[in-house]
Design a protein around this motif. Sequence first.
Motif, PDB file in Angstrom:
ATOM      1  N   UNK A 203       0.815  -1.212   0.000  1.00 49.66           N
ATOM      2  CA  UNK A 203       0.000   0.000   0.000  1.00 49.66           C
ATOM      3  C   UNK A 203       0.847   1.259   0.000  1.00 49.66           C
ATOM      4  N   UNK A 204       1.932   1.262   0.775  1.00 49.72           N
ATOM      5  CA  UNK A 204       2.785   2.455   0.853  1.00 49.72           C
ATOM      6  C   UNK A 204       3.404   2.758  -0.508  1.00 49.72           C
ATOM      7  N   UNK A 205       3.894   1.726  -1.184  1.00 50.74           N
ATOM      8  CA  UNK A 205       4.502   1.941  -2.501  1.00 50.74           C
ATOM      9  C   UNK A 205       3.460   2.380  -3.515  1.00 50.74           C
ATOM     10  N   UNK A 206       2.272   1.779  -3.460  1.00 44.58           N
ATOM     11  CA  UNK A 206       1.213   2.157  -4.403  1.00 44.58           C
ATOM     12  C   UNK A 206       0.834   3.621  -4.224  1.00 44.58           C
ATOM     13  N   UNK A 207       0.687   4.049  -2.986  1.00 45.11           N
ATOM     14  CA  UNK A 207       0.361   5.453  -2.704  1.00 45.11           C
ATOM     15  C   UNK A 207       1.453   6.363  -3.230  1.00 45.11           C
ATOM     16  N   UNK A 208       2.718   6.010  -2.943  1.00 48.69           N
ATOM     17  CA  UNK A 208       3.849   6.848  -3.359  1.00 48.69           C
ATOM     18  C   UNK A 208       3.964   6.906  -4.882  1.00 48.69           C
TER      19      UNK A 208
END
Length: 222
Positions: A203-208
Amino acid sequence: MAQIRRAPLADQAAEALLVRIRAGEWPLGAKLPGETTLGPQLGVGRSTVREAIRQLAGRGVLESRQGAGVFVTALDVTEDWDAVLRRAGIISVIEARIAIEAEAAAHAAERRTPQALRAVRRALAERQDQRGSTEEQVDADMRLHRAIVAAADNPVLLELFDTFVPRLRQAMVDMLRIGRNLAEEQDHAAHADLVEAIAARDAAAAHRLSRTHLASLKDALK
């Protein structure tokens, strides 16, 4: 000779109520007086008061609660969403995309089903194979981004995106036509990386990645 037509009484009554709400006579959350009180104040009958209230309820200013009365839920009429979007500049549109899509990408990574992921991958492949007109390229891009938002499994985010699409589409067409877009290979890579982050449930990478990609579109306009 054309006659000048007066607005219907219910429209006039609704406007009179709105003026009083704007003036602060009834604060947010306040209960309005009953129809038998408002009618004489406005110089209309109870049925006209009911129609005026119905109009303002439809515009988000009032809310009728069964058995409790009518309450103020907004202090003014919100400007029509379509009008706001038509007037918005491309940068404003991209900033709104960041707010909606970066959050949706994170949720998609957390919640996507195998079926949703297949839809995202299919839309990615169609986007990368698209060699048609500017409009067709933008439509393929929109289908990918919508598939990602749909994978977030949040009906409110999806509704926002779908409402936003006509202005969003035009903004992206305008960008491509004035030549303000990323290099094609770099652009495809950014989308592919985003899809892989969603597939990996990161999720963190997708958001970034979503935010970085959309911010690069915004920066290209400066």
